[in-house]
Write a protein that holds these residues in place. Structure first.
Motif, PDB file in Angstrom:
ATOM      1  N   THR A 192       0.617  -1.296  -0.019  1.00 53.15           N
ATOM      2  CA  THR A 192       0.012  -0.273  -0.348  1.00 53.15           C
ATOM      3  C   THR A 192       0.708   1.492  -0.454  1.00 53.15           C
ATOM      4  N   ALA A 193       1.833   1.415   0.826  1.00 53.89           N
ATOM      5  CA  ALA A 193       3.366   2.673   0.807  1.00 53.89           C
ATOM      6  C   ALA A 193       3.292   2.939  -0.216  1.00 53.89           C
ATOM      7  N   LEU A 194       4.259   1.332  -1.020  1.00 55.82           N
ATOM      8  CA  LEU A 194       4.696   1.977  -2.424  1.00 55.82           C
ATOM      9  C   LEU A 194       3.950   2.504  -3.869  1.00 55.82           C
ATOM     10  N   GLU A 195       2.710   1.274  -3.330  1.00 57.87           N
ATOM     11  CA  GLU A 195       1.422   2.291  -4.381  1.00 57.87           C
ATOM     12  C   GLU A 195       1.253   4.174  -4.183  1.00 57.87           C
ATOM     13  N   ALA A 196       1.148   4.021  -2.408  1.00 54.33           N
ATOM     14  CA  ALA A 196       0.814   5.409  -2.231  1.00 54.33           C
ATOM     15  C   ALA A 196       1.657   6.734  -2.436  1.00 54.33           C
ATOM     16  N   GLU A 197       2.892   5.633  -2.376  1.00 49.11           N
ATOM     17  CA  GLU A 197       4.089   7.645  -2.373  1.00 49.11           C
ATOM     18  C   GLU A 197       5.472   6.620  -2.379  1.00 49.11           C
ATOM     19  N   GLY A 198       5.102   5.758  -3.418  1.00 48.57           N
ATOM     20  CA  GLY A 198       6.801   5.449  -4.389  1.00 48.57           C
ATOM     21  C   GLY A 198       7.885   4.309  -2.883  1.00 48.57           C
ATOM     22  N   LYS A 199       7.308   4.885  -1.767  1.00 51.10           N
ATOM     23  CA  LYS A 199       8.590   3.824  -1.149  1.00 51.10           C
ATOM     24  C   LYS A 199       8.606   3.723   0.632  1.00 51.10           C
ATOM     25  N   VAL A 200       8.929   3.251   1.492  1.00 52.69           N
ATOM     26  CA  VAL A 200       8.328   2.958   2.245  1.00 52.69           C
ATOM     27  C   VAL A 200       9.840   2.111   3.471  1.00 52.69           C
ATOM     28  N   ASP A 201       9.761   1.941   5.172  1.00 52.07           N
ATOM     29  CA  ASP A 201      10.869   2.388   5.240  1.00 52.07           C
ATOM     30  C   ASP A 201      10.620   0.457   5.840  1.00 52.07           C
ATOM     31  N   VAL A 202      11.662  -0.594   5.567  1.00 47.05           N
ATOM     32  CA  VAL A 202      11.786  -1.252   5.937  1.00 47.05           C
ATOM     33  C   VAL A 202      13.080  -2.023   6.932  1.00 47.05           C
ATOM     34  N   GLU A 203      12.960  -2.357   8.067  1.00 42.31           N
ATOM     35  CA  GLU A 203      13.639  -2.370   8.926  1.00 42.31           C
ATOM     36  C   GLU A 203      15.196  -1.454   8.627  1.00 42.31           C
ATOM     37  N   PHE A 205      15.830   0.700   6.157  1.00 42.83           N
ATOM     38  CA  PHE A 205      16.248   1.413   5.217  1.00 42.83           C
ATOM     39  C   PHE A 205      14.830   1.309   4.459  1.00 42.83           C
ATOM     40  N   GLU A 206      15.307   2.435   3.570  1.00 45.27           N
ATOM     41  CA  GLU A 206      14.647   3.298   2.203  1.00 45.27           C
ATOM     42  C   GLU A 206      13.922   2.565   1.461  1.00 45.27           C
ATOM     43  N   VAL A 207      13.062   2.117   0.878  1.00 47.60           N
ATOM     44  CA  VAL A 207      12.945   0.809   0.267  1.00 47.60           C
ATOM     45  C   VAL A 207      11.971   1.314  -1.220  1.00 47.60           C
ATOM     46  N   THR A 208      12.306   1.705  -2.895  1.00 49.65           N
ATOM     47  CA  THR A 208      11.337   2.480  -3.457  1.00 49.65           C
ATOM     48  C   THR A 208      11.018   1.496  -4.036  1.00 49.65           C
ATOM     49  N   LYS A 209       9.531   1.582  -4.719  1.00 51.29           N
ATOM     50  CA  LYS A 209       8.992   1.038  -5.653  1.00 51.29           C
ATOM     51  C   LYS A 209       9.450   0.707  -6.578  1.00 51.29           C
ATOM     52  N   ASP A 210      10.495   1.507  -7.467  1.00 49.30           N
ATOM     53  CA  ASP A 210      11.765   0.598  -8.451  1.00 49.30           C
ATOM     54  C   ASP A 210      12.469  -0.756  -8.250  1.00 49.30           C
ATOM     55  N   MET A 211      11.959  -1.307  -6.950  1.00 49.45           N
ATOM     56  CA  MET A 211      13.628  -2.428  -6.488  1.00 49.45           C
ATOM     57  C   MET A 211      12.730  -3.599  -6.415  1.00 49.45           C
TER      58      MET A 211
END
Length: 413
Positions: A192-203, A205-211
């Motif tokens: 949901t966060a990747l779709e809405a904002e294109g990025k999210v914090d995981v542990e 680390f900032e993960v982006t949708k293109d990864m």
């Protein structure tokens, strides 16, 4: 106390299943509970079984309730007064933000109600923080008895982008995402966060949708992975010991100078005192023999051969919390019997000296009780001169004939 010694249990449980396999064994145990609603409302405690408390939701889960009940049973076993113990629930304003539920065992002493044991459901916070700090996933795996259909996520990573951004940490990031992908329920907030904002914090680390790309699929799974919750009973050793000392202290009725420590036999430092009525070598030999036999059975023993009056020596043993005292007198040399005195009731029984060690061992280890001994041996009264008189209310009496001494019912049957 000058040192704050702690004893803790860290029990890892499945956050989706906090049942306990042995909860049924303590479900009927009644506890005095002081819930947060009562603290803010009536100000009164409630006495309820832990089974009812868990069923009603007052206590969050079985595992937390199990340790609360076991703590109560332990405190009662070592001699704490049940009336002066209660479990107080943390208020919402004092509970840690990550905790699911917290109950403190409070014990009443001269200082008032003092927290002595904490029982906390710390949820997954501990291992999640450790995982972030060490960059190592803290995951448990549980095999299922039967495979189940489960919604999971199929991931595909762009390794080039991951490697360029995270370098040596790319495996940590991909591992954390793969763990979340074990369940769509866990991965859905990430998606949901990747779709809405294109990025999210995981542990961290900032993960982006293109990864990465993902697809929700259903598959049969034989095992599930999860970050465990932690149930933590935490004992303040010094506070528990001090409270036990206070709860064990009392004074004889009518004589404030007669101090007694009401230690249970299982925790008393000395289990038995052995006292000679006379300083004659023959009596002292019997005393040494009984003391040696007790100590060979790992029953710590106190021998008092001083010239003080018998009553004074009893009082000395009472002050130290010695639960039993054996007295060897002149009749002991004739028939091989001795008197055994119980500290709190001050009742005495007459029994063969060879029975003392086994009786003491059984009582100390909970295999028998003083009440059982009263049914087996005759009760007697002993004066300061050591004269033994049978108790008129005794269930049995000792009869001696040419074959020896034996017990028979005091009243004809």
């Amino acid at each position: 106390v000058r040192e704050f010694c702690m004893g803790e249990i860290e029990l890892f449980v499945n956050p989706n299943d906090k049942s306990h396999p042995s909860f049924h064994s303590v479900a009927g145990k009644e506890l005095i509970l002081f819930g947060r609603d009562d603290q803010l409302g009536s100000g009164k405690t409630t006495t309820v079984s832990i089974g009812e408390a868990v069923t009603s939701g007052l206590v969050n889960n079985e595992t937390l309730g199990y340790f609360m009940a076991r703590t109560q049973l332990y405190m009662e076993k070592i001699g704490m007064d049940p009336v002066r113990m209660r479990f107080r629930q943390h208020l919402a304003t004092e509970m840690a933000h990550y905790a699911a539920d917290c109950w403190d065992l409070e014990i009443k002493s001269s200082y008032g109600w003092v927290e002595c044991v904490g029982h906390a459901d710390r949820a997954c916070y501990d291992l999640e923080v450790h995982s972030k700090a060490t960059k190592t996933p803290m995951i448990a795996t549980q095999r299922l008895d039967k495979p189940i259909d489960m919604e999971v996520v199929k991931l595909k990573f762009d390794r080039k982008v991951l490697g360029k951004v995270f370098r040596q940490n790319q495996r940590v990031v991909s591992g954390a995402l793969e763990t979340l992908a074990e369940s769509w329920k866990d991965f859905e907030p990430i998606a949901t966060a990747l779709e809405a904002e294109g990025k999210v914090d995981v542990e961290g680390f900032e993960v982006t949708k293109d990864m990465l790309t993902w697809t929700k699929v259903t598959k049969k799974v034989q095992e599930v992975k999860f970050t465990p919750s932690v149930i933590e009973p935490s004992f303040g050793m010094g506070r528990v010991l001090y409270s036990l000392l206070e709860h064990s202290f009392y004074q004889r009725d009518g004589d404030e100078q007669r101090i007694v420590m009401r230690f249970k036999p299982s925790v008393a430092p000395n289990k038995c005192a052995v006292l000679p009525l006379s300083s004659s070598p023959e009596i002292n030999d019997v005393v040494d023999s009984i003391a040696s036999d007790l100590m060979e059975s790992d029953l710590s023993t106190r021998v008092d051969k001083s010239t003080a009056a018998l009553g004074r020596r009893y009082a000395r043993a009472d002050e130290l919390g010695v639960p039993f005292a054996v007295t060897v007198d002149f009749d002991s040399l004739k028939d091989g019997t001795v008197t055994l005195r119980e500290r709190d009731s001050m009742v005495q029984i007459r029994l063969p000296k060879d029975d003392v060690t086994k009786l003491m061992f059984d009582i100390v280890h909970g295999r028998s009780s003083w009440e059982d001994a009263l049914k087996t041996y005759r009760s007697v009264t002993v004066n300061e001169d050591g004269e033994v008189t049978a108790d008129a209310n005794a269930a049995t009496v000792v009869e001696t004939n040419s074959r020896g001494s034996f017990h028979r019912p005091a009243q004809p049957i």
